[in-house]
Scaffold this motif. Structure first.
Motif, PDB file in Angstrom:
ATOM      1  N   PRO A 122      55.870  51.439  39.337  1.00 42.01           N
ATOM      2  CA  PRO A 122      54.845  50.930  38.428  1.00 42.01           C
ATOM      3  C   PRO A 122      55.357  49.787  37.547  1.00 42.01           C
ATOM      4  O   PRO A 122      56.504  49.806  37.091  1.00 42.01           O
ATOM      5  CB  PRO A 122      54.480  52.152  37.579  1.00 42.01           C
ATOM      6  N   ALA A 123      54.494  48.812  37.333  1.00 41.56           N
ATOM      7  CA  ALA A 123      54.817  47.672  36.466  1.00 41.56           C
ATOM      8  C   ALA A 123      54.883  48.127  35.017  1.00 41.56           C
ATOM      9  O   ALA A 123      54.126  48.998  34.587  1.00 41.56           O
ATOM     10  CB  ALA A 123      53.763  46.580  36.625  1.00 41.56           C
ATOM     11  N   LEU A 124      55.761  47.505  34.255  1.00 37.65           N
ATOM     12  CA  LEU A 124      55.931  47.810  32.836  1.00 37.65           C
ATOM     13  C   LEU A 124      55.189  46.805  31.957  1.00 37.65           C
ATOM     14  O   LEU A 124      55.417  46.745  30.757  1.00 37.65           O
ATOM     15  CB  LEU A 124      57.419  47.830  32.487  1.00 37.65           C
ATOM     16  N   TYR A 125      54.301  46.032  32.558  1.00 35.13           N
ATOM     17  CA  TYR A 125      53.562  44.985  31.851  1.00 35.13           C
ATOM     18  C   TYR A 125      52.286  44.671  32.621  1.00 35.13           C
ATOM     19  O   TYR A 125      52.095  45.128  33.752  1.00 35.13           O
ATOM     20  CB  TYR A 125      54.415  43.723  31.702  1.00 35.13           C
ATOM     21  N   ASN A 126      51.419  43.889  31.991  1.00 30.68           N
ATOM     22  CA  ASN A 126      50.188  43.420  32.622  1.00 30.68           C
ATOM     23  C   ASN A 126      50.389  42.010  33.163  1.00 30.68           C
ATOM     24  O   ASN A 126      51.166  41.232  32.613  1.00 30.68           O
ATOM     25  CB  ASN A 126      49.030  43.356  31.613  1.00 30.68           C
ATOM     26  N   VAL A 127      49.634  41.688  34.190  1.00 29.60           N
ATOM     27  CA  VAL A 127      49.498  40.316  34.649  1.00 29.60           C
ATOM     28  C   VAL A 127      48.019  39.983  34.444  1.00 29.60           C
ATOM     29  O   VAL A 127      47.151  40.653  34.998  1.00 29.60           O
ATOM     30  CB  VAL A 127      49.905  40.144  36.120  1.00 29.60           C
ATOM     31  N   GLN A 128      47.763  38.973  33.614  1.00 29.56           N
ATOM     32  CA  GLN A 128      46.403  38.693  33.158  1.00 29.56           C
ATOM     33  C   GLN A 128      46.021  37.247  33.439  1.00 29.56           C
ATOM     34  O   GLN A 128      46.784  36.323  33.146  1.00 29.56           O
ATOM     35  CB  GLN A 128      46.333  38.947  31.652  1.00 29.56           C
TER      36      GLN A 128
END
Length: 155
Positions: free
Chosen positions: A55-61
Motif C-alpha cells: 500500500p502507498a503511504l501517500y496520495n497521488v492527486q
C-alpha cells in the motif's frame, strides 16, 4: 484522486496532459506535505508501492484535468520478459526517477529554503507558473507565510 493512500499502485502512467502532485495527507489540510509533481510528458506512479506491491503511504492527486496512458504491473512484467527495448526503457525510467529523488533529497539537506525556491526557477519553471503557492511552499519545506517572506526578499 489518482491513487489513495493505503491502496497499492498497479500502474505506471504517462501524462499526456495535466499536472499531478504527490501528497502526504494530514487531518489538517493546511499541514499536508507536497513532495513531488508530475507534468505533461512525464511518467507518474507511486513507484515504491508499484515495485514492492504494498500500500502507498501517500496520495497521488490530479491538480488539473489529466489524460494519462497506463500500463499495469502484470503487463509491464510481460514487456520486461519479452522485449529488449522494454527493459531499456524501464531501466532508463528508473534511473531518471532515482536521480530526481536524490537531487531533491540533497537539496533539502544542503540548501536554504530561499535557495530551493530560486532553484525552482531554473530547474522546474513550469512548477512556479502552474502550481498554487501553498503547494510550492510545502514542496520546499516552508509555510505559505515563510514563502511569502522569501518572495518579498527576492523582489
Amino acid at each position: 484522486m489518482i491513487l489513495n493512500m493505503g491502496d497499492t499502485e498497479n500502474y505506471i502512467s504517462f501524462i499526456e496532459k495535466g499536472i499531478a502532485r504527490f501528497v502526504i495527507p494530514k487531518e489538517d489540510v493546511d499541514k499536508e506535505i507536497t513532495f513531488g509533481f508530475c507534468f505533461k510528458n512525464e511518467f507518474i506512479s507511486a513507484y515504491d508501492s508499484f515495485l514492492l506491491r504494498k500500500p502507498a503511504l501517500y496520495n497521488v492527486q490530479a491538480l488539473t484535468p489529466i489524460t494519462m496512458w497506463s500500463i499495469s504491473y502484470a503487463d509491464l512484467q510481460e514487456v520486461y520478459q519479452h522485449t529488449v527495448i522494454g527493459n531499456l526503457i524501464g531501466r532508463l525510467s528508473s534511473e531518471r526517477l532515482f536521480l530526481i529523488k536524490s537531487k531533491r533529497e540533497q537539496s533539502l539537506l544542503n540548501e536554504t529554503a530561499t535557495e530551493r525556491y530560486l532553484k525552482l526557477f531554473t530547474d522546474r519553471p513550469k512548477l512556479i507558473k502552474e502550481i498554487p503557492l501553498k503547494y510550492i511552499a510545502s514542496y520546499i519545506g516552508v509555510t505559505p507565510q515563510a514563502l511569502s517572506r522569501i518572495r518579498k526578499q527576492i523582489s
